[in-house]
Write a protein that holds these residues in place. Structure first.
Motif, PDB file in Angstrom:
ATOM      1  N   THR A 106      52.356  18.283  24.199  1.00 32.22           N
ATOM      2  CA  THR A 106      52.408  19.560  24.902  1.00 32.22           C
ATOM      3  C   THR A 106      52.388  19.234  26.386  1.00 32.22           C
ATOM      4  O   THR A 106      51.380  18.760  26.923  1.00 32.22           O
ATOM      5  CB  THR A 106      51.195  20.435  24.540  1.00 32.22           C
ATOM      6  OG1 THR A 106      51.181  20.646  23.121  1.00 32.22           O
ATOM      7  CG2 THR A 106      51.285  21.783  25.255  1.00 32.22           C
ATOM      8  N   TRP A 107      53.506  19.479  27.058  1.00 28.60           N
ATOM      9  CA  TRP A 107      53.674  18.959  28.409  1.00 28.60           C
ATOM     10  C   TRP A 107      52.900  19.755  29.456  1.00 28.60           C
ATOM     11  O   TRP A 107      52.874  20.976  29.440  1.00 28.60           O
ATOM     12  CB  TRP A 107      55.156  18.910  28.785  1.00 28.60           C
ATOM     13  CG  TRP A 107      55.801  17.708  28.165  1.00 28.60           C
ATOM     14  CD1 TRP A 107      56.480  17.650  26.992  1.00 28.60           C
ATOM     15  CD2 TRP A 107      55.751  16.372  28.662  1.00 28.60           C
ATOM     16  NE1 TRP A 107      56.865  16.365  26.730  1.00 28.60           N
ATOM     17  CE2 TRP A 107      56.441  15.556  27.729  1.00 28.60           C
ATOM     18  CE3 TRP A 107      55.196  15.780  29.797  1.00 28.60           C
ATOM     19  CZ2 TRP A 107      56.597  14.178  27.908  1.00 28.60           C
ATOM     20  CZ3 TRP A 107      55.352  14.416  29.979  1.00 28.60           C
ATOM     21  CH2 TRP A 107      56.045  13.630  29.042  1.00 28.60           C
ATOM     22  N   SER A 108      52.279  19.009  30.346  1.00 24.23           N
ATOM     23  CA  SER A 108      51.571  19.560  31.497  1.00 24.23           C
ATOM     24  C   SER A 108      51.538  18.461  32.551  1.00 24.23           C
ATOM     25  O   SER A 108      51.856  17.302  32.273  1.00 24.23           O
ATOM     26  CB  SER A 108      50.148  19.968  31.115  1.00 24.23           C
ATOM     27  OG  SER A 108      49.381  18.820  30.767  1.00 24.23           O
ATOM     28  N   THR A 109      51.129  18.817  33.746  1.00 20.26           N
ATOM     29  CA  THR A 109      51.033  17.820  34.814  1.00 20.26           C
ATOM     30  C   THR A 109      50.045  16.722  34.447  1.00 20.26           C
ATOM     31  O   THR A 109      50.294  15.537  34.671  1.00 20.26           O
ATOM     32  CB  THR A 109      50.590  18.491  36.136  1.00 20.26           C
ATOM     33  OG1 THR A 109      51.532  19.506  36.475  1.00 20.26           O
ATOM     34  CG2 THR A 109      50.530  17.468  37.255  1.00 20.26           C
ATOM     35  N   GLU A 110      48.929  17.118  33.840  1.00 26.45           N
ATOM     36  CA  GLU A 110      47.911  16.138  33.462  1.00 26.45           C
ATOM     37  C   GLU A 110      48.414  15.204  32.369  1.00 26.45           C
ATOM     38  O   GLU A 110      48.143  14.006  32.389  1.00 26.45           O
ATOM     39  CB  GLU A 110      46.630  16.856  32.998  1.00 26.45           C
ATOM     40  CG  GLU A 110      45.864  17.540  34.123  1.00 26.45           C
ATOM     41  CD  GLU A 110      45.520  16.576  35.256  1.00 26.45           C
ATOM     42  OE1 GLU A 110      45.039  15.453  34.962  1.00 26.45           O
ATOM     43  OE2 GLU A 110      45.741  16.938  36.421  1.00 26.45           O
ATOM     44  N   LYS A 111      49.131  15.767  31.400  1.00 24.24           N
ATOM     45  CA  LYS A 111      49.667  14.941  30.316  1.00 24.24           C
ATOM     46  C   LYS A 111      50.691  13.950  30.864  1.00 24.24           C
ATOM     47  O   LYS A 111      50.721  12.783  30.455  1.00 24.24           O
ATOM     48  CB  LYS A 111      50.301  15.828  29.240  1.00 24.24           C
ATOM     49  CG  LYS A 111      50.995  15.060  28.128  1.00 24.24           C
ATOM     50  CD  LYS A 111      50.073  14.115  27.400  1.00 24.24           C
ATOM     51  CE  LYS A 111      49.172  14.798  26.445  1.00 24.24           C
ATOM     52  NZ  LYS A 111      48.411  13.846  25.590  1.00 24.24           N
ATOM     53  N   TYR A 112      51.528  14.415  31.794  1.00 24.89           N
ATOM     54  CA  TYR A 112      52.528  13.534  32.410  1.00 24.89           C
ATOM     55  C   TYR A 112      51.839  12.389  33.157  1.00 24.89           C
ATOM     56  O   TYR A 112      52.210  11.216  33.021  1.00 24.89           O
ATOM     57  CB  TYR A 112      53.404  14.346  33.360  1.00 24.89           C
ATOM     58  CG  TYR A 112      54.381  13.512  34.174  1.00 24.89           C
ATOM     59  CD1 TYR A 112      55.411  12.811  33.556  1.00 24.89           C
ATOM     60  CD2 TYR A 112      54.272  13.444  35.564  1.00 24.89           C
ATOM     61  CE1 TYR A 112      56.303  12.046  34.300  1.00 24.89           C
ATOM     62  CE2 TYR A 112      55.163  12.685  36.311  1.00 24.89           C
ATOM     63  CZ  TYR A 112      56.179  11.992  35.671  1.00 24.89           C
ATOM     64  OH  TYR A 112      57.053  11.233  36.417  1.00 24.89           O
ATOM     65  N   LYS A 113      50.810  12.725  33.944  1.00 20.99           N
ATOM     66  CA  LYS A 113      50.067  11.691  34.684  1.00 20.99           C
ATOM     67  C   LYS A 113      49.444  10.676  33.729  1.00 20.99           C
ATOM     68  O   LYS A 113      49.463   9.474  33.978  1.00 20.99           O
ATOM     69  CB  LYS A 113      48.979  12.339  35.544  1.00 20.99           C
ATOM     70  CG  LYS A 113      49.496  13.094  36.758  1.00 20.99           C
ATOM     71  CD  LYS A 113      48.337  13.687  37.540  1.00 20.99           C
ATOM     72  CE  LYS A 113      48.823  14.442  38.782  1.00 20.99           C
ATOM     73  NZ  LYS A 113      47.689  15.053  39.522  1.00 20.99           N
ATOM     74  N   SER A 114      48.905  11.191  32.631  1.00 16.21           N
ATOM     75  CA  SER A 114      48.265  10.316  31.646  1.00 16.21           C
ATOM     76  C   SER A 114      49.266   9.337  31.034  1.00 16.21           C
ATOM     77  O   SER A 114      48.971   8.144  30.880  1.00 16.21           O
ATOM     78  CB  SER A 114      47.633  11.169  30.540  1.00 16.21           C
ATOM     79  OG  SER A 114      47.143  10.355  29.510  1.00 16.21           O
ATOM     80  N   LYS A 115      50.438   9.837  30.714  1.00 16.55           N
ATOM     81  CA  LYS A 115      51.461   8.977  30.119  1.00 16.55           C
ATOM     82  C   LYS A 115      51.962   7.935  31.118  1.00 16.55           C
ATOM     83  O   LYS A 115      52.197   6.781  30.760  1.00 16.55           O
ATOM     84  CB  LYS A 115      52.624   9.822  29.588  1.00 16.55           C
ATOM     85  CG  LYS A 115      52.312  10.513  28.265  1.00 16.55           C
ATOM     86  CD  LYS A 115      53.529  11.183  27.693  1.00 16.55           C
ATOM     87  CE  LYS A 115      53.245  11.681  26.274  1.00 16.55           C
ATOM     88  NZ  LYS A 115      53.160  10.589  25.286  1.00 16.55           N
ATOM     89  N   ILE A 116      52.137   8.325  32.360  1.00 16.91           N
ATOM     90  CA  ILE A 116      52.595   7.383  33.381  1.00 16.91           C
ATOM     91  C   ILE A 116      51.534   6.312  33.623  1.00 16.91           C
ATOM     92  O   ILE A 116      51.847   5.120  33.767  1.00 16.91           O
ATOM     93  CB  ILE A 116      52.938   8.117  34.696  1.00 16.91           C
ATOM     94  CG1 ILE A 116      54.147   9.037  34.482  1.00 16.91           C
ATOM     95  CG2 ILE A 116      53.234   7.114  35.805  1.00 16.91           C
ATOM     96  CD1 ILE A 116      55.408   8.336  33.996  1.00 16.91           C
ATOM     97  N   GLN A 117      50.270   6.722  33.658  1.00 16.60           N
ATOM     98  CA  GLN A 117      49.192   5.757  33.854  1.00 16.60           C
ATOM     99  C   GLN A 117      49.143   4.738  32.718  1.00 16.60           C
ATOM    100  O   GLN A 117      48.899   3.549  32.946  1.00 16.60           O
ATOM    101  CB  GLN A 117      47.855   6.486  33.975  1.00 16.60           C
ATOM    102  CG  GLN A 117      47.670   7.212  35.308  1.00 16.60           C
ATOM    103  CD  GLN A 117      46.417   8.080  35.339  1.00 16.60           C
ATOM    104  OE1 GLN A 117      45.733   8.239  34.331  1.00 16.60           O
ATOM    105  NE2 GLN A 117      46.128   8.653  36.495  1.00 16.60           N
ATOM    106  N   SER A 118      49.382   5.197  31.494  1.00 15.56           N
ATOM    107  CA  SER A 118      49.361   4.270  30.356  1.00 15.56           C
ATOM    108  C   SER A 118      50.529   3.288  30.434  1.00 15.56           C
ATOM    109  O   SER A 118      50.408   2.139  30.012  1.00 15.56           O
ATOM    110  CB  SER A 118      49.413   5.040  29.036  1.00 15.56           C
ATOM    111  OG  SER A 118      50.694   5.622  28.838  1.00 15.56           O
ATOM    112  N   ARG A 119      51.659   3.753  31.023  1.00 11.57           N
ATOM    113  CA  ARG A 119      52.831   2.865  31.153  1.00 11.57           C
ATOM    114  C   ARG A 119      52.635   1.814  32.235  1.00 11.57           C
ATOM    115  O   ARG A 119      53.363   0.825  32.276  1.00 11.57           O
ATOM    116  CB  ARG A 119      54.088   3.680  31.445  1.00 11.57           C
ATOM    117  CG  ARG A 119      54.898   4.056  30.197  1.00 11.57           C
ATOM    118  CD  ARG A 119      54.081   4.803  29.210  1.00 11.57           C
ATOM    119  NE  ARG A 119      54.787   5.103  27.978  1.00 11.57           N
ATOM    120  CZ  ARG A 119      54.252   5.804  26.989  1.00 11.57           C
ATOM    121  NH1 ARG A 119      53.016   6.264  27.097  1.00 11.57           N
ATOM    122  NH2 ARG A 119      54.921   6.034  25.866  1.00 11.57           N
TER     123      ARG A 119
END
Length: 381
Positions: A106-119
Motif C-alpha cells: 500500500t503505497w505511501s511516502t513512508e513505505k517508499y522511503k522504507s523500500k529505498i532504505q532497504s535497497r
C-alpha cells in the motif's frame, strides 16, 4: 506497424489476457504464498548459472579465444545455450524484482522511503563495494610493470582519473560500470527510485505504458535500458494486481515445447533478418516456461534442498564470476589450443562449471569465516 496500433492491440489483448487468467488463480493475501516463495527461491541459482553461460559465449566475441576449428555444431550448441535459453535469465530477474518490489504494497511516502532504505543495503552497498574493488585491482595492475602492458592504449590510467571519471566509472554513466555485470544492479536501483512514477502510470494508463515499453524493446530502442524497464515494470504490474507470478502455469505446458522449438530454429538460423524479433517472441514464451519448470523442480526434495542452499550464493557468484570466467577461458585456450568441437565445447562447459564452483565455494568459506562482511557484500543474502 505504428506505435498507436501496437498500443491498441496491447490494450485489447494483453491486459485482458492477464485479467482473464488471473480469475483462474487464487488472489491470496498481501504476503506471497509459501509455494510461490519457494518456487522463486528455486530459480535464483539456475538463473545465475544462465548469466555465466551468457558471458561464456565465445563465438566472435574475443580474438584471444578465436575458435579456428569451430563448426556449425559448435556454433549451434553455444548459440542455443548462451544466446537463446540463458537469455531468459536477465528478463526473469527484472520481472521477479519488479514483482517483489510492488507486491502487496500500500503505497505511501513512508513505505517508499522504507523500500529505498532497504535497497541501500541490498543493492547500493554491494554495488559500490564491487565496482570500487575492480577499480582498485585495475589500478594495481596498471601500476605493475608485468601487467601494465595489457592496458596500453586501451583506457585512461586510473591514476590519472579526475573525480568525475571515478563517478562515471563506478556508476557506468556513459558505459557499463567498472564491474560490467553490475549494469543490472544499476538499472535496478534507478527503477526503484522511479517507483512512485511507475506506480502512477501502471494504475492510471497501464495498457499505454506497457505497450510503449514493449514497442521500445521489440524495436531495440534504448538497448539494455528498454529491457530492464519492460520486465521490471511488467513484474510490477503483476505485483500491484496481486496476481500470482505463476498464473500461466497451465498454459506453460504448451508454451514450453513451442519455446524450445523456436530456440532450436533460432540457433540454426541466427543470421536471418527476422532473428531479433523471433528471439524476443521466444523470450516472452520462455519466461512462463521457466517459471513453470520450478513446479517440477519442487517435487524433488533433494533437488529442492540443494537449489535453495545454493541460492544463497547467487549474488556472490554474480558479483565474482567475472573476470574469473574470462581468465579461466583465456588460460584454457592458451594451454590447450583447441581445434575441434569436442575440445572447444569442453572448455565452454568446464569454464562455467569451474567458475560457478569456485565462486560458490568462496562464498560459503567467507560466510563461515566472516559472515557479517559476506552478507554486506552479497546484499544481505
Amino acid at each position: 506497424m505504428a506505435v498507436t496500433d501496437v498500443t491498441a492491440i496491447f490494450s485489447s489483448t494483453s491486459c485482458k489476457f492477464i485479467n482473464k487468467y488471473y480469475q483462474l488463480v487464487s488472489a491470496g493475501n498481501a504476503m506471497l504464498k509459501n509455494d510461490d516463495s519457494l518456487r522463486l527461491q528455486l530459480l535464483r541459482f539456475p538463473l545465475i548459472v544462465g548469466v555465466v553461460f551468457i558471458h561464456a559465449y565465445t563465438l566472435g566475441a574475443d580474438p584471444s579465444t578465436a575458435i579456428i576449428g569451430a563448426s556449425h555444431a559448435n556454433e549451434f550448441v553455444q548459440t542455443l545455450i548462451s544466446q537463446e535459453l540463458a537469455r531468459c535469465a536477465v528478463p526473469l530477474f527484472f520481472l521477479i524484482s519488479g514483482y517483489l518490489f510492488f507486491y502487496g504494497t500500500t503505497w505511501s511516502t513512508e513505505k517508499y522511503k522504507s523500500k529505498i532504505q532497504s535497497r541501500i543495503s541490498t543493492l547500493l552497498i554491494p554495488f559500490l563495494f564491487w565496482n570500487i574493488l575492480v577499480l582498485l585491482l585495475f589500478a594495481a595492475a596498471q601500476s605493475h610493470p608485468k601487467t601494465a602492458l595489457f592496458f596500453s592504449g586501451q583506457m585512461t590510467l586510473i591514476s590519472d582519473y579526475r573525480i568525475s571519471d571515478y563517478f562515471i566509472a563506478i556508476f557506468g554513466i556513459v558505459h557499463y560500470p567498472a564491474s560490467y555485470q553490475f549494469w543490472f544492479i544499476r538499472d535496478l536501483m534507478v527503477l526503484a527510485l522511479l517507483a512512485p512514477l511507475i506506480y502512477q502510470l501502471l494504475t492510471k494508463v497501464p495498457a499505454i505504458f506497457l505497450a510503449t515499453l514493449l514497442t521500445l524493446w521489440i524495436l531495440r530502442f534504448g538497448g539494455d535500458a528498454s529491457k530492464s524497464a519492460l520486465f521490471f515494470i511488467l513484474g510490477a504490474y503483476v505485483g500491484i494486481k496481486q496476481y500470482s507470478l505463476f498464473l500461466l502455469d497451465k498454459q506453460a505446458k504448451w508454451m514450453f515445447p513451442l519455446y524450445i522449438a523456436m530456440a532450436i530454429v533460432n540457433s540454426i538460423y541466427p543470421e536471418t533478418c527476422f532473428y531479433p524479433y523471433v528471439h524476443k517472441i521466444g523470450i516472452m514464451l520462455g519466461l512462463p516456461s521457466f517459471l513453470y519448470l520450478t513446479k517440477i523442480l519442487s517435487r524433488s526434495t533433494a533437488l529442492k534442498t540443494a537449489l535453495v542452499s545454493m541460492g544463497k550464493a547467487s549474488f556472490f557468484v554474480f558479483a565474482t564470476h567475472e573476470p574469473l570466467l574470462t581468465v579461466i577461458r583465456k588460460i584454457s585456450y592458451k594451454m590447450l589450443q583447441p581445434q575441434h568441437d569436442a575440445e572447444i565445447l569442453t572448455i565452454y562447459f568446464l569454464s562455467v562449471v569451474v567458475t560457478v564452483a569456485c565462486c560458490s565455494a568462496l562464498f560459503f568459506l567467507l560466510n563461515r569465516i566472516v559472515p557479517r562482511f559476506t552478507r554486506m557484500i552479497a546484499g544481505g543474502r
